[in-house]
Design a protein around this motif. Sequence first.
Motif, PDB file in Angstrom:
ATOM      1  N   PHE A  19      26.469  99.039 104.606  1.00 32.74           N
ATOM      2  CA  PHE A  19      25.828  99.790 103.300  1.00 32.74           C
ATOM      3  C   PHE A  19      24.578 100.747 103.690  1.00 32.74           C
ATOM      4  CE2 PHE A  19      23.225 100.617  99.713  1.00 32.74           C
ATOM      5  CZ  PHE A  19      24.150 100.257  98.723  1.00 32.74           C
ATOM      6  N   GLU A  20      23.841 100.307 104.553  1.00 32.14           N
ATOM      7  CA  GLU A  20      22.604 101.004 104.791  1.00 32.14           C
ATOM      8  C   GLU A  20      22.854 102.154 106.100  1.00 32.14           C
ATOM      9  OE1 GLU A  20      17.855 100.255 106.275  1.00 32.14           O
ATOM     10  OE2 GLU A  20      19.253  98.418 106.575  1.00 32.14           O
ATOM     11  N   SER A  21      23.881 102.038 106.592  1.00 32.66           N
ATOM     12  CA  SER A  21      24.174 102.907 107.574  1.00 32.66           C
ATOM     13  C   SER A  21      25.016 104.074 106.825  1.00 32.66           C
ATOM     14  CB  SER A  21      25.253 102.535 108.480  1.00 32.66           C
ATOM     15  OG  SER A  21      25.881 103.600 109.505  1.00 32.66           O
ATOM     16  N   ARG A  22      25.735 103.753 105.890  1.00 33.87           N
ATOM     17  CA  ARG A  22      26.303 104.667 104.938  1.00 33.87           C
ATOM     18  C   ARG A  22      25.255 105.545 104.076  1.00 33.87           C
ATOM     19  NH1 ARG A  22      29.809 100.479 104.335  1.00 33.87           N
ATOM     20  NH2 ARG A  22      29.248 100.086 102.225  1.00 33.87           N
ATOM     21  N   LEU A  23      24.438 104.820 103.675  1.00 31.49           N
ATOM     22  CA  LEU A  23      23.045 105.322 103.161  1.00 31.49           C
ATOM     23  C   LEU A  23      22.561 106.440 103.724  1.00 31.49           C
ATOM     24  CD1 LEU A  23      21.302 105.378 100.522  1.00 31.49           C
ATOM     25  CD2 LEU A  23      20.023 103.406 101.785  1.00 31.49           C
ATOM     26  N   CYS A  24      22.184 106.130 105.214  1.00 34.23           N
ATOM     27  CA  CYS A  24      21.582 107.138 105.925  1.00 34.23           C
ATOM     28  C   CYS A  24      22.272 108.165 106.347  1.00 34.23           C
ATOM     29  CB  CYS A  24      20.881 106.524 107.142  1.00 34.23           C
ATOM     30  SG  CYS A  24      19.768 105.002 106.719  1.00 34.23           S
ATOM     31  N   HIS A  25      23.892 108.210 106.466  1.00 31.03           N
ATOM     32  CA  HIS A  25      24.268 109.175 106.532  1.00 31.03           C
ATOM     33  C   HIS A  25      24.378 110.326 105.150  1.00 31.03           C
ATOM     34  CE1 HIS A  25      27.556 111.596 108.789  1.00 31.03           C
ATOM     35  NE2 HIS A  25      28.206 111.317 107.846  1.00 31.03           N
ATOM     36  N   LEU A  26      24.615 109.669 104.188  1.00 33.20           N
ATOM     37  CA  LEU A  26      24.764 110.539 103.144  1.00 33.20           C
ATOM     38  C   LEU A  26      23.438 111.143 102.515  1.00 33.20           C
ATOM     39  CD1 LEU A  26      26.294 111.461 100.293  1.00 33.20           C
ATOM     40  CD2 LEU A  26      25.850 109.196  99.300  1.00 33.20           C
ATOM     41  N   LEU A  27      22.376 110.539 102.519  1.00 32.76           N
ATOM     42  CA  LEU A  27      21.161 110.756 102.225  1.00 32.76           C
ATOM     43  C   LEU A  27      20.628 112.091 102.499  1.00 32.76           C
ATOM     44  CD1 LEU A  27      18.471 110.778 100.551  1.00 32.76           C
ATOM     45  CD2 LEU A  27      17.586 108.849 102.096  1.00 32.76           C
ATOM     46  N   PRO A  28      20.928 112.495 103.997  1.00 34.08           N
ATOM     47  CA  PRO A  28      20.506 113.907 104.329  1.00 34.08           C
ATOM     48  C   PRO A  28      21.262 114.908 103.894  1.00 34.08           C
ATOM     49  CG  PRO A  28      21.088 112.650 106.279  1.00 34.08           C
ATOM     50  CD  PRO A  28      21.034 111.632 104.898  1.00 34.08           C
ATOM     51  N   GLN A  57      14.267 103.975 110.085  1.00 38.73           N
ATOM     52  CA  GLN A  57      14.148 104.859 111.070  1.00 38.73           C
ATOM     53  C   GLN A  57      14.436 106.152 110.579  1.00 38.73           C
ATOM     54  OE1 GLN A  57      17.857 103.496 112.788  1.00 38.73           O
ATOM     55  NE2 GLN A  57      16.731 102.343 114.352  1.00 38.73           N
ATOM     56  N   LEU A  58      14.989 106.329 109.327  1.00 40.77           N
ATOM     57  CA  LEU A  58      15.364 107.874 108.707  1.00 40.77           C
ATOM     58  C   LEU A  58      13.834 108.337 108.087  1.00 40.77           C
ATOM     59  CD1 LEU A  58      17.620 109.945 107.837  1.00 40.77           C
ATOM     60  CD2 LEU A  58      17.517 108.655 105.630  1.00 40.77           C
ATOM     61  N   LEU A  59      13.210 107.300 107.522  1.00 44.70           N
ATOM     62  CA  LEU A  59      11.953 107.599 107.103  1.00 44.70           C
ATOM     63  C   LEU A  59      10.944 107.866 107.992  1.00 44.70           C
ATOM     64  CD1 LEU A  59      11.638 105.199 103.994  1.00 44.70           C
ATOM     65  CD2 LEU A  59      12.178 107.596 103.764  1.00 44.70           C
ATOM     66  N   HIS A  60      11.062 107.211 108.968  1.00 44.11           N
ATOM     67  CA  HIS A  60      10.182 107.533 110.186  1.00 44.11           C
ATOM     68  C   HIS A  60      10.538 109.232 110.715  1.00 44.11           C
ATOM     69  CE1 HIS A  60       7.648 107.020 113.648  1.00 44.11           C
ATOM     70  NE2 HIS A  60       8.776 107.299 114.324  1.00 44.11           N
ATOM     71  N   GLN A  61      11.675 109.295 110.860  1.00 45.01           N
ATOM     72  CA  GLN A  61      11.986 110.827 111.460  1.00 45.01           C
ATOM     73  C   GLN A  61      11.475 111.808 110.384  1.00 45.01           C
ATOM     74  OE1 GLN A  61      16.169 109.621 113.533  1.00 45.01           O
ATOM     75  NE2 GLN A  61      15.671 111.744 113.319  1.00 45.01           N
ATOM     76  N   TRP A  62      11.574 111.516 108.923  1.00 39.25           N
ATOM     77  CA  TRP A  62      11.290 112.536 107.866  1.00 39.25           C
ATOM     78  C   TRP A  62       9.806 112.449 108.051  1.00 39.25           C
ATOM     79  CZ3 TRP A  62      12.783 116.536 105.478  1.00 39.25           C
ATOM     80  CH2 TRP A  62      12.102 116.747 104.229  1.00 39.25           C
ATOM     81  N   THR A  63       9.121 111.655 108.213  1.00 35.45           N
ATOM     82  CA  THR A  63       7.562 111.292 108.324  1.00 35.45           C
ATOM     83  C   THR A  63       7.106 112.248 109.335  1.00 35.45           C
ATOM     84  OG1 THR A  63       7.703 109.354 107.061  1.00 35.45           O
ATOM     85  CG2 THR A  63       5.490 109.888 108.248  1.00 35.45           C
ATOM     86  N   GLU A  64       7.566 111.981 110.574  1.00 33.57           N
ATOM     87  CA  GLU A  64       7.229 112.562 111.686  1.00 33.57           C
ATOM     88  C   GLU A  64       7.314 114.207 111.576  1.00 33.57           C
ATOM     89  OE1 GLU A  64       9.155 111.178 115.199  1.00 33.57           O
ATOM     90  OE2 GLU A  64       7.440 110.049 115.533  1.00 33.57           O
ATOM     91  N   LEU A  65       8.315 114.668 110.801  1.00 32.81           N
ATOM     92  CA  LEU A  65       8.770 116.005 110.543  1.00 32.81           C
ATOM     93  C   LEU A  65       7.635 116.641 109.689  1.00 32.81           C
ATOM     94  CD1 LEU A  65      10.586 118.491 111.180  1.00 32.81           C
ATOM     95  CD2 LEU A  65      12.008 117.813 109.271  1.00 32.81           C
ATOM     96  N   LEU A  66       7.460 115.953 108.640  1.00 25.36           N
ATOM     97  CA  LEU A  66       6.399 116.239 107.716  1.00 25.36           C
ATOM     98  C   LEU A  66       5.024 116.487 108.377  1.00 25.36           C
ATOM     99  CD1 LEU A  66       7.305 114.189 104.607  1.00 25.36           C
ATOM    100  CD2 LEU A  66       7.966 116.466 104.990  1.00 25.36           C
ATOM    101  N   ALA A  67       4.512 115.518 109.458  1.00 22.16           N
ATOM    102  CA  ALA A  67       3.275 115.693 109.772  1.00 22.16           C
ATOM    103  C   ALA A  67       3.437 116.892 110.709  1.00 22.16           C
ATOM    104  CB  ALA A  67       3.205 114.344 110.668  1.00 22.16           C
TER     105      ALA A  67
END
Length: 330
Positions: free
Chosen positions: A268-277, A318-328
């Motif tokens: 579930f979580e892997s599919r979520l991280c693929h669809l979200l972006p 992990q996805l939120l971490h990458q997004w946070t780094e990009l925002l920073a």
Amino acid sequence: MDQVALCNYLIEKGLLHSQDATFTPLSGGVSCEILLVDDGQARFVVKRALDKLKVKDDWFADIKRNITEQEYLRYVGAFLPESVPAILYSDAEKYFFCMEMIEGGLENWKSRLLLGEYDRQYARLAGSYLGSIHKQSLGDSSAQAKFDTLKDFTELRLEPFLLKTGSRHPGLNTHFVSEADRIASTATCLIHGDYSPKNLMVGNGKLVILDCEVAWYGDPVFDVAFLLNHFLLKALHKPKNAAQILGLGEKVWEAYLAAAGEVVDDGFESRLCHLLPMLMLARVDGKSPVEYLNASQQQTVRDFAYAVIPDGPTTLSQLLHQWTELLAAE
């Protein structure tokens, strides 16, 4: 049916008592007409589906989805009555229904978020209610038959959000097409299809779910990704408050996991991280772009999507971490 005819019709059905009733248009997204009706004695909402949606691109959908919305409200109201408005009257032939007006200090959650109000109790309720609906309908064959609405879901979600966006990004198109195919072939539980802050009313510790005309017995990952998408994009829009906004997304996920139970399988979580972006990119270059991102912020979303869709993280943290780094780095 114009307002005079509608007024007379509602009087005939005993819902109104005076031809002096007022009909006030309410904001309701792009797919329907919503009117607040008030004659001094009765006060309720009339909702009618539109066959052509109010967006720049040509976008048509079957108005029978109005019936789907009514069925969703009845289904969920049977076990979570506090989470949906009550239906007062419905007309299956004219494709409209009347429901209670949600008042008592409740406001649109999207509006509150854009004003900088980040109350985590509503994130908890949003995740908990969604998980409960998914769990309750898991394996429910009668719900699967009643919400066999893939055609509508394709017209209102898969085509405008995934297929249209993919066609505008040839380098990612195969990912979008395969994801649309995966979702279309999934029949796990009842999903809302438009579960986002703009369709949630909050206030006084309560949350009420609206606008469920895209409901379908399908893929629960879509609902979760659709909601989380809004927090990631709003964190980009409000970078000074990014941590608080993303914290709301984390609270949604935590509450969803607690309520959804066996709906959340190993993948579930892997599919979520693929669809979200993909959905993030869809709100920039699909048929229904968000209105609050500037050109630079839109490009940030594109850069992120290209970086993570082909081979991205498999956990939300992990996805939120990458997004946070990009925002920073902005």
